[in-house]
Each structure stands twice: as C-alpha cells, then as structure tokens.
Design a protein around this motif. Structure first.
Motif, short mmCIF file in Angstrom:
data_model
loop_
_atom_site.label_atom_id
_atom_site.label_comp_id
_atom_site.label_asym_id
_atom_site.label_seq_id
_atom_site.Cartn_x
_atom_site.Cartn_y
_atom_site.Cartn_z
N ALA A 113 69.86 51.45 12.52
CA ALA A 113 70.69 51.29 11.32
C ALA A 113 70.87 52.86 10.59
CB ALA A 113 70.25 50.50 10.06
N GLY A 114 69.71 53.45 10.53
CA GLY A 114 69.72 54.90 10.06
C GLY A 114 70.43 55.86 11.16
N LEU A 115 70.26 55.56 12.44
CA LEU A 115 71.00 56.69 13.19
C LEU A 115 72.27 56.63 13.24
CD1 LEU A 115 70.47 58.83 15.30
CD2 LEU A 115 70.01 57.18 17.17
N ILE A 116 73.00 55.30 13.37
CA ILE A 116 74.57 54.87 13.37
C ILE A 116 75.10 55.26 11.95
CG2 ILE A 116 75.99 53.13 13.59
CD1 ILE A 116 74.03 51.47 15.57
N GLY A 117 74.44 54.81 11.03
CA GLY A 117 75.01 55.27 9.68
C GLY A 117 74.98 56.61 9.41
N ALA A 118 74.12 57.65 10.08
CA ALA A 118 74.28 58.95 9.77
C ALA A 118 75.22 59.47 10.59
CB ALA A 118 72.76 59.66 10.16
N TRP A 119 75.38 59.03 11.78
CA TRP A 119 76.40 59.61 12.75
C TRP A 119 77.70 59.18 12.32
CZ3 TRP A 119 75.61 62.48 17.10
CH2 TRP A 119 76.88 62.89 17.77
N LEU A 120 77.91 58.17 11.45
CA LEU A 120 79.05 57.74 11.06
C LEU A 120 79.57 58.66 9.77
CD1 LEU A 120 79.18 53.90 11.29
CD2 LEU A 120 80.41 55.34 12.69
N MET A 121 78.54 59.01 8.82
CA MET A 121 78.74 59.90 8.01
C MET A 121 78.96 61.09 8.37
SD MET A 121 75.95 59.39 4.95
CE MET A 121 76.76 60.84 4.05
N ASN A 122 78.45 61.76 9.28
CA ASN A 122 78.61 63.08 9.89
C ASN A 122 77.93 63.21 11.09
OD1 ASN A 122 78.23 65.89 10.35
ND2 ASN A 122 78.79 66.42 8.27
N PRO A 123 78.45 63.50 12.23
CA PRO A 123 77.94 63.73 13.66
C PRO A 123 76.86 64.65 13.79
CG PRO A 123 80.11 63.65 13.96
CD PRO A 123 80.18 64.01 12.26
N ARG A 124 76.83 65.69 12.59
CA ARG A 124 75.80 66.62 12.65
C ARG A 124 74.51 65.94 11.87
NH1 ARG A 124 76.84 72.14 10.10
NH2 ARG A 124 78.15 70.89 8.63
N PHE A 125 74.60 65.26 10.89
CA PHE A 125 73.48 64.53 10.40
C PHE A 125 72.95 63.63 11.06
CE2 PHE A 125 72.83 61.19 6.77
CZ PHE A 125 71.23 61.62 6.77
N GLY A 126 73.87 63.04 12.12
CA GLY A 126 73.28 62.11 13.10
C GLY A 126 72.49 62.71 14.13
N MET A 127 72.82 63.83 14.32
CA MET A 127 71.99 64.65 15.28
C MET A 127 70.73 65.02 14.56
SD MET A 127 75.04 67.24 17.06
CE MET A 127 73.62 68.16 18.08
N ILE A 128 70.45 65.39 13.25
CA ILE A 128 69.36 65.50 12.74
C ILE A 128 68.36 64.54 13.03
CG2 ILE A 128 68.53 66.39 10.39
CD1 ILE A 128 70.94 68.21 9.97
N ILE A 129 69.04 63.57 12.23
CA ILE A 129 68.12 62.42 12.37
C ILE A 129 67.65 61.77 13.58
CG2 ILE A 129 68.10 59.68 12.17
CD1 ILE A 129 69.32 59.98 9.55
N GLY A 130 68.47 61.98 14.69
CA GLY A 130 68.21 61.89 16.18
C GLY A 130 67.08 62.68 16.51
N ALA A 131 67.00 64.02 16.05
CA ALA A 131 66.16 65.01 16.48
C ALA A 131 64.60 64.58 15.61
CB ALA A 131 66.42 66.53 15.75
N TYR A 132 64.97 64.17 14.35
CA TYR A 132 63.72 63.41 13.61
C TYR A 132 62.98 62.29 14.31
CZ TYR A 132 60.89 60.96 10.12
OH TYR A 132 60.08 60.45 9.27
N ILE A 133 63.69 61.55 14.80
CA ILE A 133 63.42 60.41 15.49
C ILE A 133 62.46 60.87 16.71
CG2 ILE A 133 63.77 58.12 16.81
CD1 ILE A 133 66.25 57.99 14.72
N ALA A 134 63.30 61.77 17.70
CA ALA A 134 62.44 62.39 18.84
C ALA A 134 61.25 62.84 18.52
CB ALA A 134 63.70 63.26 19.50
N LEU A 135 61.35 63.65 17.36
CA LEU A 135 60.03 64.36 16.97
C LEU A 135 59.03 63.51 16.69
CD1 LEU A 135 58.63 67.31 16.35
CD2 LEU A 135 59.47 66.82 14.07
N GLN A 136 59.30 62.54 16.00
CA GLN A 136 58.35 61.26 15.53
C GLN A 136 57.86 60.68 16.69
OE1 GLN A 136 56.95 61.47 12.48
NE2 GLN A 136 58.06 63.25 12.30
N ALA A 137 58.47 60.34 17.79
CA ALA A 137 58.12 59.83 18.91
C ALA A 137 57.13 60.64 19.67
CB ALA A 137 59.49 59.51 19.77
N ALA A 138 57.58 61.89 19.73
CA ALA A 138 56.49 62.96 20.60
C ALA A 138 55.24 62.77 19.64
CB ALA A 138 57.20 64.10 20.51
N TYR A 139 55.39 62.74 18.40
CA TYR A 139 54.06 62.68 17.42
C TYR A 139 53.29 61.42 17.62
CZ TYR A 139 51.44 62.00 13.02
OH TYR A 139 50.39 61.87 12.39
N THR A 140 54.12 60.34 17.74
CA THR A 140 53.21 58.99 17.74
C THR A 140 52.75 58.93 19.10
OG1 THR A 140 54.99 57.91 16.44
CG2 THR A 140 53.71 56.67 18.39
#
Length: 307
Positions: A113-140
C-alpha cells in the motif's frame, strides 16, 4: 478493544494486537517528512504554495504505512530473540497472539500500500520508499547484526524520509538540513542502543541483540556526547550559512538554536538520570518539557521564516 478476527487454522487476533503490532507510536518518526515543506514555505526563492501541504501530509501517511509493514517484517524475523527480551517478549508476534502467516499478510499489505501509493503520487517518491524498504530488508536480515552499522542504517532511514518530503512537493532541501537530520537520528539511535546495552548487562539471557555483545556501554556514552555536540554545531552553522540567510532573507533563524540545545539537554537528562531512551517516540509524546520545546521551536521557525 476485544473485537476478534479468526484467521489461519483457528488462530484468532483482536484489534488491539493488530494496532500494537503496527506500532502507531512510531509514526511520529514520519513527521520528518514535513520538514521540507515547513522550511521551503519560507524560502523566498522557491515560491511554494500553502496548498502543497496536502501532498506533504499524504507522503507522511504513506511513509507511516510502509514503515509499519517493515516493523511487522522485523518482528517476524526477530520473534525468537524477542521472546528472550524482558519487554519485547510482549510484542504480539513474539507472544503468539498474532500468528506468523497473519503477520506476513499484514507486512505485505502495508508495504504494498505504501509503495503503490507513493508511486502513484510521484515515481521518484515511490523510488525513495522502495529504497527505504530495501534498506530495512538488509537491516532486518544482516546489517543489524553488525555493531554500529545498525545505528547508521536507522539514521539513513530518517534522511530518506526528509528527502521524500522534498521530492513530493518538488523543492530543493538544504544539505545542512539533511546533515542535521542524519546526526539527530544517529543521536537518538545511539541513546536507544545504550539503554538496550544496560538492560542486556543486567539480564540473565543476553541473546536479545547479538550486535550489542561486541560494544561497550562506555563507547556509547562517548559517541552520544560527540553526536549531541555535532547536532548543535551543524544546526547553528545552518542558521547562519550564507545560502540559508539568502533563502529566508533573515539572520534571525539563530534565535531557534536555544530550543534545539534545550531539547538535546533534556533528552540526555532523561537518558542518564531516568534510564529512558529506549523509545524516543514515546518520550516525544509524554515528556512535557520536551514537547514544549518542540512546539516552541516549530512556532519560532514558522514565525521567522514564513510570516
């Protein structure tokens, strides 16, 4: 609340457990998304419209949704370690009140929901949330096991929030604000780890966070002192930086420095005199002097750079 939901082979969950697992208290972290809007609103060179506030608020909400999914994912991964922790053992997943299949459904739903909503708002915003999720996956899965690297990952997560806030309203954010955001997040993360280290030292079972075994409490004390000083210096320099003065057409932003200094001093007082620091978001919502300092800082910034 006692509303129950039956899922996955007879397991049942109540609404309270679902809400607790999503960690709504930690949504306050996403207020940093609004930073770009607040400071850009007073920037005489960017001509930001007040109507863009809606976009900033929506971005904050989407980041909160995605981060909740990440928290659930992290709790699934840490459930065995959390059961050995004196406080975290009460988390719904570790306690078994939310079954793992249901937890995965929660995590995937929130992240999507967060990723799709961000992408619909602004593709660059979607990329940033995607980077955040990837970073947190590596952290986890492995970065949180590396001493000190874990706190840097947390700090970078806040920087991504600040950048996201600038992207959705298409403004340029000052590098100094990103530096201040990074240092403040690092300061809070170090205070949190220090508290966890103290708890681990006094516990019979010391397996709750392996990365802390290789780190001494005294080192955390030194790093906290260094980072606290760096936050104050960085913010003070930012207020008088020629670019800042030109943007806001005032040198009076330095009048907000005392609020920043008091806020840090108050937080250090809570960490060292009251053994707090394990839940920054809780302190921000419950400590009246700190709340007053944040509110006064906000009003002062608005008065100086917007009005």
């Amino acid at each position: 609340m006692d509303v129950e939901y039956s899922m996955f082979s007879g397991f049942s969950m109540n609404l309270r457990d679902i809400i607790v697992e999503l960690r709504p208290r930690q949504w306050t972290k996403n207020l940093i998304v609004l930073t770009a809007f607040i400071f850009a609103l007073g920037d005489k060179q960017q001509h930001l419209l007040l109507s863009m506030a809606g976009s900033s608020i929506m971005a904050m909400i989407l980041f909160a949704i995605a981060s909740s999914g990440v928290y659930v994912w992290n709790d699934i991964s840490d459930r065995e370690l959390d059961r050995a922790h004196p406080v975290k053992k009460n988390r719904p997943i570790a306690a078994g009140t939310i079954p793992v299949p249901a937890a995965w459904l929660m995590a995937v739903t929130c992240i999507a929901a967060g990723l799709i909503g961000a992408w619909l708002m602004n593709p660059r915003f979607g990329m940033i949330i995607g980077a955040y999720i990837a970073l947190q996956a590596a952290y986890t899965h492995f970065l949180k096991q590396i001493p000190l690297v874990d706190v840097f990952v947390i700090a970078f997560g806040f920087v991504l929030r600040a950048v996201a806030g600038a992207v959705v309203i298409n403004v340029v954010i000052s590098p100094w604000l990103l530096i201040c955001t990074f240092l403040m997040a690092l300061f809070l993360a170090l205070c949190k780890r220090r508290h966890e280290k103290r708890m681990m030292n006094g516990a019979e079972n010391q397996d709750s966070r392996p990365s802390l075994k290789a780190t001494e409490e005294r080192l955390f004390d030194q790093l906290i002192a260094i980072t606290a000083g760096a936050v104050i210096i960085a913010y003070a320099v930012y207020t008088q930086w020629p670019e800042t003065v030109a943007k806001f057409q005032t040198t009076r932003l330095s009048l907000t420095i005392p609020f920043v200094v008091f806020g840090i001093f108050r937080y250090l007082h809570l960490v060292y005199s009251h053994e707090k620091g394990d839940q920054p978001e809780s302190i921000l919502l419950t400590d009246l002097p700190l709340i007053a300092s944040v509110i006064l800082f906000g009003f002062a910034v608005i008065a100086l750079v917007v009005i």
